[in-house]
Design an enzyme around this catalytic site. Structure first.
Site, PDB file in Angstrom:
ATOM      1  N   VAL A  23      18.760 -59.443 -32.274  1.00 22.30           N
ATOM      2  CA  VAL A  23      17.349 -59.070 -32.238  1.00 22.30           C
ATOM      3  C   VAL A  23      17.038 -57.911 -33.184  1.00 22.30           C
ATOM      4  O   VAL A  23      15.889 -57.664 -33.515  1.00 22.30           O
ATOM      5  CB  VAL A  23      16.901 -58.722 -30.788  1.00 22.30           C
ATOM      6  CG1 VAL A  23      17.158 -59.914 -29.856  1.00 22.30           C
ATOM      7  CG2 VAL A  23      17.574 -57.467 -30.254  1.00 22.30           C
ATOM      8  N   LYS A  24      18.072 -57.172 -33.595  1.00 24.07           N
ATOM      9  CA  LYS A  24      17.915 -56.036 -34.530  1.00 24.07           C
ATOM     10  C   LYS A  24      16.712 -55.168 -34.170  1.00 24.07           C
ATOM     11  O   LYS A  24      15.955 -54.751 -35.045  1.00 24.07           O
ATOM     12  CB  LYS A  24      17.827 -56.518 -35.978  1.00 24.07           C
ATOM     13  CG  LYS A  24      19.109 -57.220 -36.478  1.00 24.07           C
ATOM     14  CD  LYS A  24      19.115 -57.477 -37.969  1.00 24.07           C
ATOM     15  CE  LYS A  24      20.381 -58.157 -38.446  1.00 24.07           C
ATOM     16  NZ  LYS A  24      20.631 -59.518 -37.904  1.00 24.07           N
ATOM     17  N   ARG A  25      16.534 -54.879 -32.890  1.00 22.47           N
ATOM     18  CA  ARG A  25      15.417 -54.047 -32.474  1.00 22.47           C
ATOM     19  C   ARG A  25      15.709 -52.592 -32.803  1.00 22.47           C
ATOM     20  O   ARG A  25      16.872 -52.175 -32.918  1.00 22.47           O
ATOM     21  CB  ARG A  25      15.142 -54.195 -30.978  1.00 22.47           C
ATOM     22  CG  ARG A  25      14.754 -55.624 -30.527  1.00 22.47           C
ATOM     23  CD  ARG A  25      13.578 -56.177 -31.297  1.00 22.47           C
ATOM     24  NE  ARG A  25      12.990 -57.369 -30.690  1.00 22.47           N
ATOM     25  CZ  ARG A  25      12.896 -58.551 -31.268  1.00 22.47           C
ATOM     26  NH1 ARG A  25      13.372 -58.753 -32.492  1.00 22.47           N
ATOM     27  NH2 ARG A  25      12.303 -59.568 -30.655  1.00 22.47           N
ATOM     28  N   ASP A  44      15.428 -58.064 -40.974  1.00 25.67           N
ATOM     29  CA  ASP A  44      16.582 -58.942 -41.112  1.00 25.67           C
ATOM     30  C   ASP A  44      16.703 -59.294 -42.580  1.00 25.67           C
ATOM     31  O   ASP A  44      16.207 -58.531 -43.418  1.00 25.67           O
ATOM     32  CB  ASP A  44      16.489 -60.179 -40.211  1.00 25.67           C
ATOM     33  CG  ASP A  44      17.870 -60.585 -39.723  1.00 25.67           C
ATOM     34  OD1 ASP A  44      18.660 -61.108 -40.528  1.00 25.67           O
ATOM     35  OD2 ASP A  44      18.171 -60.348 -38.548  1.00 25.67           O
TER      36      ASP A  44
END
Lengths: 305, 305
Positions: free
Chosen positions: B104-106, A108
């Site tokens: 969540v930017k998984r 992030d």
């Protein structure tokens, strides 16, 4: 923490990390049936089964290996009880002297990256009390957002004496889709590798940086190039075994000192008892099969030196 | 789920998403002091304070907005109790009719990506029982690992009628470090954008795909290009407000139908009471300040049409 990792590797003579990536169908029925009997068909039963399964493997292998790499997705899919099993596993491994590499691939920007770093390799402060939500020694980090996505992780590493492995070239078949795109004749993964070397330069342990890189075993030619670009970077190498990488492919990832790389195997170790080669152990003795698989992997890798 | 999102946007006349990204120092002392009094200086006290703080904001704004975007890092840093607050927040928002976008930017590959998708927008099976660990409607996904990293998320979306937003061009200052690198004269984010359009083509809701994209408000020229490359893609736009994006920058992100984009504001809404503009509300009435900030944001964005 990079010093501890290297010390553990020297002690065990095994540049090997066991990927604790449990799937429910890996878990022998004598464990899972029992936890379901006790707790019903619940996330809690799954979490408890994962923990017991892991504990068996850790007990059977910890004296042979320097590190483990739990893949958090395999725990996260079971929600809170799954993450409780993740925490128990990480804590138990650290008690056993193992280095814990949380394969979380977080990314992030700014304060959000800092929050992920605090979650996994740092701490938060509530009132005047410092507390940790999760407790890994290293984590993996995705670089797509650039320096201001990665630097907050590095800042926490410096403070807490932990480390990260940044994804440079991943082991999967379509990793080239973006990572291999040529930028003025140079593939993107090289540009990312150069950045990793740059970020790592002022984060040195005794001989290697605590800013490491992930480079898949399935691309040894690229591994060779990246080894040269990042001479002081420890390389975490996934893709050995189940994904198709073999021992002879691993040589370029190591430096002349025999260090510089640590090779992960997940399914090949933790689910060894399901392979024909280790079938004689039986499901009841799955952990002994894992021990034998670690011994075989160590020998296989030693053969390249 | 993309249909529900669009329906909510039309109903509220507000292409706005409130980023529920609580930092402990955003939480008024009447909440945090009380939970610490009850539970000590613990992760549990932090988790409970976050939940109460969020509930106040949701109660004060849910009738004005179509969706919320909790940033999971802000919860994950408080470990298990933080993630319990994340779950309670998501569940409460869904009860209130809001679409929940888990930021969540998984990212991972194969079965690991599938595990993340199952964790957040799908389900797992224990024995014969289907269970969900977390409960979002959409999640954000990092594309660095390529198609075989993203497709398992899309498969789960199809099955569960949920959606994803893939990072294309992020809002941070150094996003260009890798994302803007020129590949045969074309920046990488355009290549990623083309892939998002391709992935989304057979994932259509009534008018837009449930494979969306993230494009930061801080790069309106790039937003314009990406809008054209991905005509049927919903764009989630971070970076408005605190990060420097203004309403006039937002126009290129929308299609002529007035749809196609949803703009996030986090700090600007949830921490409005700390701004001079809303200081008259006071910390006790932080939620009313958030409501006023939503009304002002809605007007600000309406001014561009």
């Amino acid at each position: 923490m990079i010093n501890k990792l290297i010390e553990n590797i020297k002690k065990t003579q095994a540049p090997v990390v066991v990927g604790l990536d449990p799937m429910l169908d890996y878990i022998p029925s004598h464990i899972l049936d029992q936890t379901i009997k006790e707790r019903g068909e619940t996330l809690e039963a799954a979490g408890e089964a994962i923990w017991q399964y892991n504990k068996g493997i850790i007990d059977a292998t910890y004296d042979l290996i320097p590190a483990v790499k739990p893949q958090i997705a395999m725990y996260e899919q079971f929600g809170i009880p799954g993450l409780e099993a993740f925490n128990k596993t990480a804590d138990y491994c650290r008690q056993k002297g193992l280095v814990v590499i949380g394969d979380v691939k977080r990314s992030d920007i700014g304060s959000t990256s800092a929050a992920y770093a605090n979650a996994h390799i740092g701490s938060v402060t509530v009132g005047n009390t410092k507390l940790s939500g999760f407790h890994e020694d290293f984590i993996t980090v995705n670089p797509y957002l650039g320096s201001d996505g990665v630097k907050p992780f590095i800042d926490v590493c410096k403070e807490e004496k932990r480390g990260i492995f940044v994804l440079v070239k991943t082991s999967n078949p379509s990793s080239g889709e973006f990572q291999d795109q040529k930028v003025e004749g140079k593939p993107l993964y090289e540009i990312v590798g150069e950045k990793v070397a740059e970020w790592g330069a002022d984060c040195m342990g005794d001989s290697y940086s605590y800013v490491g890189a992930v480079v898949g075993a399935t691309y040894p030619e690229m591994g060779k190039v990246l080894r040269a670009i990042m001479p002081n970077t420890y390389i975490l190498v996934p893709g050995y075994g189940a994904q198709g990488g073999s021992a002879k492919d691993l040589k370029p990832y190591f430096n002349k000192d025999g260090l510089g790389a640590i090779v992960n195997s997940s399914r090949g170790i933790i689910c060894a008892y399901k392979q024909e080669k280790y079938a004689q152990f039986g499901a009841e003795n799955y952990a002994d099969a894992s021990r034998q698989a670690v011994i075989d992997m160590r020998e296989d890798i030693a053969s390249i030196f």
